[in-house]
Design an enzyme around this catalytic site. Structure first.
Site, PDB file in Angstrom:
ATOM      1  N   TYR A 157    -141.827  41.912  32.043  1.00  0.00           N
ATOM      2  CA  TYR A 157    -141.192  41.988  30.981  1.00  0.00           C
ATOM      3  C   TYR A 157    -141.039  40.670  30.618  1.00  0.00           C
ATOM      4  O   TYR A 157    -141.051  40.504  29.246  1.00  0.00           O
ATOM      5  CB  TYR A 157    -139.814  42.750  31.580  1.00  0.00           C
ATOM      6  CG  TYR A 157    -138.735  42.860  30.508  1.00  0.00           C
ATOM      7  CD1 TYR A 157    -138.785  43.820  29.457  1.00  0.00           C
ATOM      8  CD2 TYR A 157    -137.951  41.789  30.358  1.00  0.00           C
ATOM      9  CE1 TYR A 157    -137.793  44.019  28.315  1.00  0.00           C
ATOM     10  CE2 TYR A 157    -136.802  42.272  29.064  1.00  0.00           C
ATOM     11  CZ  TYR A 157    -136.860  43.114  28.365  1.00  0.00           C
ATOM     12  OH  TYR A 157    -135.989  43.233  27.287  1.00  0.00           O
ATOM     13  N   LYS A 161    -141.807  39.513  26.455  1.00  0.00           N
ATOM     14  CA  LYS A 161    -140.820  39.138  25.735  1.00  0.00           C
ATOM     15  C   LYS A 161    -141.005  37.512  25.088  1.00  0.00           C
ATOM     16  O   LYS A 161    -140.716  37.239  23.933  1.00  0.00           O
ATOM     17  CB  LYS A 161    -139.554  39.270  26.209  1.00  0.00           C
ATOM     18  CG  LYS A 161    -138.878  40.453  26.313  1.00  0.00           C
ATOM     19  CD  LYS A 161    -138.897  41.128  24.962  1.00  0.00           C
ATOM     20  CE  LYS A 161    -138.337  42.798  24.900  1.00  0.00           C
ATOM     21  NZ  LYS A 161    -138.382  43.363  23.591  1.00  0.00           N
TER      22      LYS A 161
END
Length: 254
Positions: A157, A161
């Protein structure tokens, strides 16, 4: 009294719940016609109905942003039915939870397919149409404090991002003279569908105590920054990452 986005048309990806649905309601409240998209069709249909019942204009569309071939036709339908495309909110995302030694490679790939590739494809397809119509468009990519802060157990993640943050700058530079403002909003922790089961756990409670203010944020804490990037005020803002996190990413713990 007209809202600050009256006369504009916005698309929100991942609008079946959480921040996506919240952002769609803000856009509609400010006068924009809103296309809400997600894989969970029944949920975006219910959201569109809610917006219409409140006096707004809304269209619900099925869309999986990982399906690159589906994005362009979805945007064409928005233009045909709502009359244009001025604002894209790239909100669709997945979690990619798991320690680096444990996370299945399929989950890693899925995080990048949705969070990065999906963001790229949606931004590119929207920009093509904004440029063709001469629209001074707004593209807002929903990043995260994971763009610039290590969140334990979320390497996939965080990586995705961080890629969204740099992608935002790259696209802003490419389209700087095309009249399109490309920016990213990096929220801190808000309870959403992705993380709701985590906070009541022992580990979730420990994490809360590490935040300087020892609390989660509310979705509406993002509203002012969101509207800054999605609306007329972004005329002189492009390539920026705005963090709204109640200090959660500050070093030193709570």
């Amino acid at each position: 009294m007209p809202g600050r986005l009256s006369g504009s048309t916005a698309v929100v990806t991942g609008a079946s719940g959480g921040l996506g649905a919240h952002f769609a309601r803000i856009l509609a409240r400010e006068g924009a016609a809103v296309a809400v998209t997600a894989r969970r069709v029944a949920m975006v249909e219910a959201l569109a109905a809610e917006i219409r019942e409140a006096g707004g204009r809304a269209l619900a569309l099925p869309l999986d942003v990982a399906d690159a071939d589906a994005v362009g036709p979805a945007l064409d339908r928005v233009i045909a039915e709502l009359g244009g495309l001025d604002i894209l909110i790239n909100n669709a995302g997945v979690g990619g939870e798991g320690l680096a030694l444990d996370v299945p490679i399929e989950e890693f790939d899925r995080a990048f397919a949705v969070n990065v590739r999906g963001t790229f494809v949606c931004a590119r397809e929207a920009a093509k149409r904004m440029i063709a119509s001469g629209t001074e468009g707004r593209i807002v990519n929903i990043a995260s404090i994971a763009s610039h802060t290590v969140l334990p157990g979320l390497s996939a993640y965080c990586g995705s991002k961080a890629a969204v943050a740099m992608l935002t700058k790259s696209l802003a530079r490419e389209w700087a003279r095309k009249g399109i403002a490309v920016n990213a909003l990096a929220p801190g922790y808000i309870e959403t569908d992705i993380n709701a089961t985590w906070w009541p756990t022992e580990g979730g409670q420990r994490q809360l105590k590490l935040f300087p203010r020892r609390r989660l944020m509310d979705a509406d804490d993002l509203d002012d920054a969101f509207l800054l990037l999605a609306g007329p005020s972004a005329k002189r803002i492009t390539g920026s990452l705005i963090t709204v996190d109640d200090g959660q990413s500050l070093p030193g713990g709570g």
